[in-house]
Design an enzyme around this catalytic site. Structure first.
Site, PDB file in Angstrom:
ATOM      1  N   CYS A   1       0.829  -1.201   0.000  1.00  0.00           N
ATOM      2  CA  CYS A   1       0.000   0.000   0.000  1.00  0.00           C
ATOM      3  C   CYS A   1       0.868   1.257   0.000  1.00  0.00           C
ATOM      4  O   CYS A   1       1.603   1.513  -0.938  1.00  0.00           O
ATOM      5  CB  CYS A   1      -0.966  -0.058   1.173  1.00  0.00           C
ATOM      6  N   HIS A   2       0.829   2.046   1.065  1.00  0.00           N
ATOM      7  CA  HIS A   2       1.639   3.266   1.163  1.00  0.00           C
ATOM      8  C   HIS A   2       3.025   3.008   1.757  1.00  0.00           C
ATOM      9  O   HIS A   2       3.843   3.913   1.832  1.00  0.00           O
ATOM     10  CB  HIS A   2       0.916   4.314   2.018  1.00  0.00           C
ATOM     11  N   GLY A   3       3.302   1.778   2.174  1.00  0.00           N
ATOM     12  CA  GLY A   3       4.607   1.437   2.738  1.00  0.00           C
ATOM     13  C   GLY A   3       5.775   1.785   1.830  1.00  0.00           C
ATOM     14  O   GLY A   3       6.823   2.244   2.310  1.00  0.00           O
TER      15      GLY A   3
ATOM     16  N   GLN B   1       6.324   4.294   0.252  1.00  0.00           N
ATOM     17  CA  GLN B   1       6.753   5.687   0.443  1.00  0.00           C
ATOM     18  C   GLN B   1       8.044   5.731   1.257  1.00  0.00           C
ATOM     19  O   GLN B   1       8.919   6.553   1.002  1.00  0.00           O
ATOM     20  CB  GLN B   1       5.668   6.498   1.168  1.00  0.00           C
TER      21      GLN B   1
END
Length: 195
Positions: free
Chosen positions: A119-121, A123
């Site tokens: 997911c946003h990991g 980033q």
């Protein structure tokens, strides 16, 4: 294959399913998982967020369960861990600002230890500069960060249920990919499950 010692980086408003499910699944198969958050100690909690897909153009967010940390961030030694897990949610957007988090991620990448993120990991992976030349899946809203950091963004399947493996890097677009993502991570770890 002996049990692995796995570090999990979390923070307030980590995605509920993306911390709870992998934490429990990795424990279930016999691995040790130490979940840590900067500036927090074992026994303290982080708030989680539940992200769901509805009729809106982006996901909807609600507060989830509180997640109890079982290790203290300031006491960990990254060299003592075999693998790293970075869940998504809103936590990665601020965790990537922490220099020690960046150093931890760089250690795992430079040592070619398994890293699982979804997911946003990614980033955090992008901020740590470890995606150059790598292919990586993530939530589509983070795809620009993957490509701007030198990585190749891998599209999500229609149901967001696909995982992607590039060497020791295992990534996925969101929590619907848990079965594929956790299966792929266990394979990279060398975990054998017999039925």
């Amino acid at each position: 294959m002996p049990a692995k010692k796995i570090l999990m980086l979390v923070g307030d408003f980590v995605e509920d399913y993306e911390v709870m499910v992998p934490f429990q699944m990795l424990l279930m198969v016999g691995h040790q998982v130490d979940a840590v958050c900067p500036d927090k100690k074992a026994g303290e909690q982080v708030a989680t967020a539940i992200h769901d897909f509805t009729v809106y153009q982006t996901y909807l967010e609600k507060q989830g369960h509180n997640f109890t940390l079982n290790a203290t961030f300031s006491e960990i030694a990254p060299t003592s861990y075999d693998a790293l897990v970075i869940p998504g949610g809103r936590a990665p957007e601020y965790l990537r600002l922490n220099p020690q988090v960046i150093e931890i991620v760089q250690h795992f990448a430079q040592a070619d230890k398994p890293i699982a993120s979804l997911c946003h990991g990614p980033q955090i992976l992008a901020a740590a500069g470890v995606l150059d030349g790598k292919s990586c899946s993530c939530y589509p809203a983070c795809s620009s960060e993957v490509t701007l950091s030198g990585g190749t963004f891998v599209e999500a399947s229609e149901g967001f249920d696909n995982a992607h493996v590039d060497g020791n890097l295992v990534t996925a677009p969101a929590w619907p990919a848990h079965p594929a993502w956790i299966r792929a991570f266990l394979e990279v770890l060398g975990t054998k499950i017999t039925l």
